[in-house]
Enzyme design. Sequence first.
Site, mmCIF file in Angstrom:
data_model
loop_
_atom_site.group_PDB
_atom_site.id
_atom_site.type_symbol
_atom_site.label_atom_id
_atom_site.label_comp_id
_atom_site.label_asym_id
_atom_site.label_seq_id
_atom_site.Cartn_x
_atom_site.Cartn_y
_atom_site.Cartn_z
ATOM 1 N N ARG A 1 0.841 -1.427 0.066
ATOM 2 C CA ARG A 1 0.058 -0.207 -0.143
ATOM 3 C C ARG A 1 0.703 1.197 0.122
ATOM 4 O O ARG A 1 0.539 2.250 0.430
ATOM 5 C CB ARG A 1 -0.883 -0.062 1.341
ATOM 6 C CG ARG A 1 -1.944 -1.209 1.456
ATOM 7 C CD ARG A 1 -2.800 -1.127 0.132
ATOM 8 N NE ARG A 1 -4.165 -1.754 0.142
ATOM 9 C CZ ARG A 1 -4.006 -3.243 0.171
ATOM 10 N NH1 ARG A 1 -3.063 -3.811 -0.599
ATOM 11 N NH2 ARG A 1 -5.082 -4.098 0.187
ATOM 12 N N SER B 1 -10.744 -0.649 3.306
ATOM 13 C CA SER B 1 -9.967 -0.795 4.684
ATOM 14 C C SER B 1 -9.552 0.635 5.096
ATOM 15 O O SER B 1 -9.018 1.447 4.474
ATOM 16 C CB SER B 1 -8.633 -1.401 4.574
ATOM 17 O OG SER B 1 -8.950 -2.823 3.954
ATOM 18 N N GLU C 1 -4.898 3.750 5.929
ATOM 19 C CA GLU C 1 -4.589 3.579 4.598
ATOM 20 C C GLU C 1 -5.205 4.738 3.751
ATOM 21 O O GLU C 1 -4.887 5.287 2.836
ATOM 22 C CB GLU C 1 -5.221 2.314 4.078
ATOM 23 C CG GLU C 1 -4.958 2.093 2.511
ATOM 24 C CD GLU C 1 -5.740 0.968 1.959
ATOM 25 O OE1 GLU C 1 -5.690 -0.433 2.487
ATOM 26 O OE2 GLU C 1 -6.771 1.165 1.158
HETATM 27 P P1 FAD Z 1 -8.853 8.421 -5.078
HETATM 28 O O1 FAD Z 1 -9.872 8.289 -3.909
HETATM 29 O O2 FAD Z 1 -9.512 9.808 -6.018
HETATM 30 O O3 FAD Z 1 -7.608 9.372 -4.696
HETATM 31 C C1 FAD Z 1 -6.765 8.592 -3.818
HETATM 32 C C2 FAD Z 1 -5.471 9.047 -3.631
HETATM 33 O O4 FAD Z 1 -4.630 9.302 -4.903
HETATM 34 C C3 FAD Z 1 -5.398 10.741 -3.259
HETATM 35 O O5 FAD Z 1 -4.380 11.197 -2.336
HETATM 36 C C4 FAD Z 1 -5.360 11.611 -4.605
HETATM 37 O O6 FAD Z 1 -4.956 12.837 -4.604
HETATM 38 C C5 FAD Z 1 -4.422 10.591 -5.266
HETATM 39 N N1 FAD Z 1 -4.617 10.541 -6.921
HETATM 40 C C6 FAD Z 1 -5.967 9.916 -7.301
HETATM 41 N N2 FAD Z 1 -5.668 10.111 -8.616
HETATM 42 C C7 FAD Z 1 -4.343 10.448 -9.095
HETATM 43 C C8 FAD Z 1 -3.581 10.556 -10.286
HETATM 44 N N3 FAD Z 1 -4.157 10.255 -11.478
HETATM 45 N N4 FAD Z 1 -2.415 11.204 -9.927
HETATM 46 C C9 FAD Z 1 -1.847 11.439 -8.989
HETATM 47 N N5 FAD Z 1 -2.457 11.220 -7.750
HETATM 48 C C10 FAD Z 1 -3.529 10.755 -7.735
HETATM 49 N N6 FAD Z 1 -7.851 -0.792 -2.380
HETATM 50 C C11 FAD Z 1 -6.922 -1.910 -2.357
HETATM 51 O O7 FAD Z 1 -5.685 -1.664 -2.546
HETATM 52 N N7 FAD Z 1 -7.462 -3.078 -2.378
HETATM 53 C C12 FAD Z 1 -8.520 -3.216 -2.211
HETATM 54 O O8 FAD Z 1 -8.897 -4.568 -2.030
HETATM 55 C C13 FAD Z 1 -9.467 -2.148 -2.152
HETATM 56 N N8 FAD Z 1 -11.103 -2.465 -1.745
HETATM 57 C C14 FAD Z 1 -11.730 -1.201 -1.607
HETATM 58 C C15 FAD Z 1 -13.087 -1.647 -1.424
HETATM 59 C C16 FAD Z 1 -13.898 -0.601 -1.274
HETATM 60 C C17 FAD Z 1 -15.322 -0.849 -1.170
HETATM 61 C C18 FAD Z 1 -13.510 0.843 -1.491
HETATM 62 C C19 FAD Z 1 -14.332 2.041 -1.214
HETATM 63 C C20 FAD Z 1 -12.094 0.893 -1.439
HETATM 64 C C21 FAD Z 1 -11.147 -0.096 -1.665
HETATM 65 N N9 FAD Z 1 -9.906 0.271 -1.974
HETATM 66 C C22 FAD Z 1 -8.954 -0.881 -2.016
HETATM 67 C C23 FAD Z 1 -9.314 1.591 -1.848
HETATM 68 C C24 FAD Z 1 -9.477 2.354 -3.283
HETATM 69 O O9 FAD Z 1 -10.376 1.583 -4.154
HETATM 70 C C25 FAD Z 1 -8.013 2.342 -3.946
HETATM 71 O O10 FAD Z 1 -7.063 3.014 -3.239
HETATM 72 C C26 FAD Z 1 -8.082 2.907 -5.441
HETATM 73 O O11 FAD Z 1 -6.982 2.781 -6.045
HETATM 74 C C27 FAD Z 1 -8.435 4.446 -5.096
HETATM 75 O O12 FAD Z 1 -8.600 5.115 -6.289
HETATM 76 P P2 FAD Z 1 -9.648 6.498 -6.631
HETATM 77 O O13 FAD Z 1 -9.382 6.740 -8.075
HETATM 78 O O14 FAD Z 1 -10.885 6.363 -6.097
HETATM 79 O O15 FAD Z 1 -8.544 7.433 -5.920
HETATM 80 N N1 EPU Z 2 -10.863 -10.653 10.492
HETATM 81 C C1 EPU Z 2 -11.130 -10.452 11.743
HETATM 82 N N2 EPU Z 2 -12.420 -9.576 11.700
HETATM 83 C C2 EPU Z 2 -13.164 -9.021 10.961
HETATM 84 C C3 EPU Z 2 -12.670 -9.111 9.465
HETATM 85 C C4 EPU Z 2 -11.506 -9.864 9.450
HETATM 86 O O1 EPU Z 2 -10.814 -10.666 12.513
HETATM 87 O O2 EPU Z 2 -14.066 -8.187 11.106
HETATM 88 C C5 EPU Z 2 -9.642 -11.150 10.256
HETATM 89 C C6 EPU Z 2 -9.609 -12.806 9.886
HETATM 90 O O3 EPU Z 2 -8.806 -13.387 10.665
HETATM 91 C C7 EPU Z 2 -9.214 -12.801 8.418
HETATM 92 C C8 EPU Z 2 -8.533 -11.625 8.369
HETATM 93 O O4 EPU Z 2 -8.766 -10.599 9.273
HETATM 94 O O5 EPU Z 2 -8.949 -13.992 7.998
HETATM 95 C C9 EPU Z 2 -8.161 -10.978 7.079
HETATM 96 O O6 EPU Z 2 -9.368 -10.488 6.518
HETATM 97 P P1 EPU Z 2 -9.726 -10.410 4.908
HETATM 98 O O7 EPU Z 2 -9.229 -11.416 4.277
HETATM 99 O O8 EPU Z 2 -11.114 -9.635 4.950
HETATM 100 O O9 EPU Z 2 -8.501 -9.139 4.647
HETATM 101 P P2 EPU Z 2 -8.148 -7.879 5.439
HETATM 102 O O10 EPU Z 2 -6.645 -8.089 5.665
HETATM 103 O O11 EPU Z 2 -8.946 -7.492 6.312
HETATM 104 C C10 EPU Z 2 -6.978 -6.924 2.974
HETATM 105 C C11 EPU Z 2 -6.958 -5.798 2.158
HETATM 106 C C12 EPU Z 2 -8.247 -5.274 1.591
HETATM 107 C C13 EPU Z 2 -8.165 -6.770 0.448
HETATM 108 C C14 EPU Z 2 -7.982 -7.969 0.964
HETATM 109 C C15 EPU Z 2 -8.069 -9.010 0.295
HETATM 110 C C16 EPU Z 2 -5.442 -4.418 3.667
HETATM 111 C C17 EPU Z 2 -5.462 -2.988 4.650
HETATM 112 N N3 EPU Z 2 -6.808 -4.626 3.239
HETATM 113 O O12 EPU Z 2 -8.038 -6.880 4.056
HETATM 114 O O13 EPU Z 2 -7.850 -4.348 0.895
HETATM 115 O O14 EPU Z 2 -9.472 -6.543 -0.323
HETATM 116 O O15 EPU Z 2 -7.026 -8.205 2.173
HETATM 117 O O16 EPU Z 2 -6.880 -9.390 -0.165
HETATM 118 O O17 EPU Z 2 -4.335 -4.702 3.259
HETATM 119 C C18 EPU Z 2 -8.405 -1.947 0.945
HETATM 120 O O18 EPU Z 2 -7.310 -1.656 0.951
HETATM 121 O O19 EPU Z 2 -9.192 -1.235 1.075
HETATM 122 C C19 EPU Z 2 -8.926 -3.227 0.785
HETATM 123 C C20 EPU Z 2 -10.267 -3.547 1.141
#
Ligand code: FAD
Ligand code: EPU
Length: 338
Positions: free
Chosen positions: A164, A238, A334
Amino acid sequence: MKIEKSISLQPYNTFGIDVNAKLFCAFESESDLSSLLTHEACKEEKKLILGGGSNLLFTSDFDGLVMKNDIRGIETLKEDDDHIWVRVGAGENWHEFVLYCIQNQWGGVENLSLIPGTVGAAPMQNIGAYGVEIKEVFESLEAIQIEDGISKTFSKEDCQFGYRESIFKKKAKGQFIITRVTLRLSKKPEFNTSYGAIGETLNDMGIRHLSIKAISDAVIKIRQSKLPDPDEIGNAGSFFKNPTVDYIDFEGLRVHFPKIPGYELPGKNFKIPAAWLIEQCGWKGRTFGPIGVHKNQALVLVNYGQGTGGAIKNLAMEIKESVARKFGIEIEPEVNIV
Ligand code: FAD
Ligand code: EPU
């Protein structure tokens, strides 16, 4: 290209926080962006680059210029027997791009299905999920330096990707606007089912022959069962990163908390799920007026309606302090707090 005044950012962030931007402008090309950066009205303004707003928490009105990246386009740069190099506009929607790759049988991003946001923001924090990070398919990106409008190409090494993390969240924070991203996708994909839940879900779905489409479907199914849909409940995924501790600290924690989960990393470090730490502190599913901690995923803070960014930030700080008190572990956000 139009510069608008006093625009509500509520439709532009997945937390659904209702704040205003002093100035707002969407740009669709590099030349639009150059004109915007040299525009008299904007020169002295504080600037924020916006993609899909899915990793941002606004805590107050933005007293400056919000620049929304709408640069589109997907083009093939070159290909050989094994790979294809695809250059993508930073304003393309990430998940739509993943689906396009699956349609074309290009492998490498299927585990990253259904992550909200834009292609341009994906390298910012090296998006990751289900055993894959974007750095694994990343070739290079093009960006424009805000200060002088000069374009620069960043290689994978230049980006300094980590969990990240990238240079754009550290040394180069707020300095560059990413305009295009080039990824190297595979024509002979190797399937990554290392994340346990994928295998189980594929079984439940009765899938016998692995394909990138099947993996994408499984990932989508898992995500939909765990994570709230931002169209229904405001959130930014997250809120915190999963912390890493060394072997000695992990053994110490295990004495007091025998059930603590930890995934071993190279170098005898352990990644601990922040969701588990937060759940153990009693936060999971709790609500505080219009905001709260999601009932299925303790790592996701939610806005059910009229919550403010300030209230969500305060809740996050209380959670952080409680985890530090109970476990002696500092968890770091994050989400980008503005
Ligand atoms: P924004 O929120 O618009 O911006 C994020 C940051 O990047 C800000 O600081 C912004 O200024 C900067 N930025 C945006 N675009 C640019 C650009 N073109 N040039 C320079 N800077 C820029 N993330 C994960 O890694 N894994 C996941 O599994 C994951 N699951 C998610 C699930 C949900 C339901 C949600 C809501 C979010 C999740 N995220 C996850 C976080 C998010 O989706 C990612 O970080 C995504 O890449 C953000 O993209 P955005 O375009 O919305 O960025
Ligand atoms: N768990 C709990 N309580 C909860 C949820 C999870 O105890 O309410 C524990 C369980 O032990 C589970 C473990 O956490 O096995 C991991 O949970 P999960 O697989 O849901 O993944 P996470 O670590 O919570 C990360 C990323 C997610 C990504 C998933 C799948 C980060 C900060 N988050 O979540 O990314 O989608 O793994 O790879 O690394 C994001 O970055 O926004 C995001 C959603």
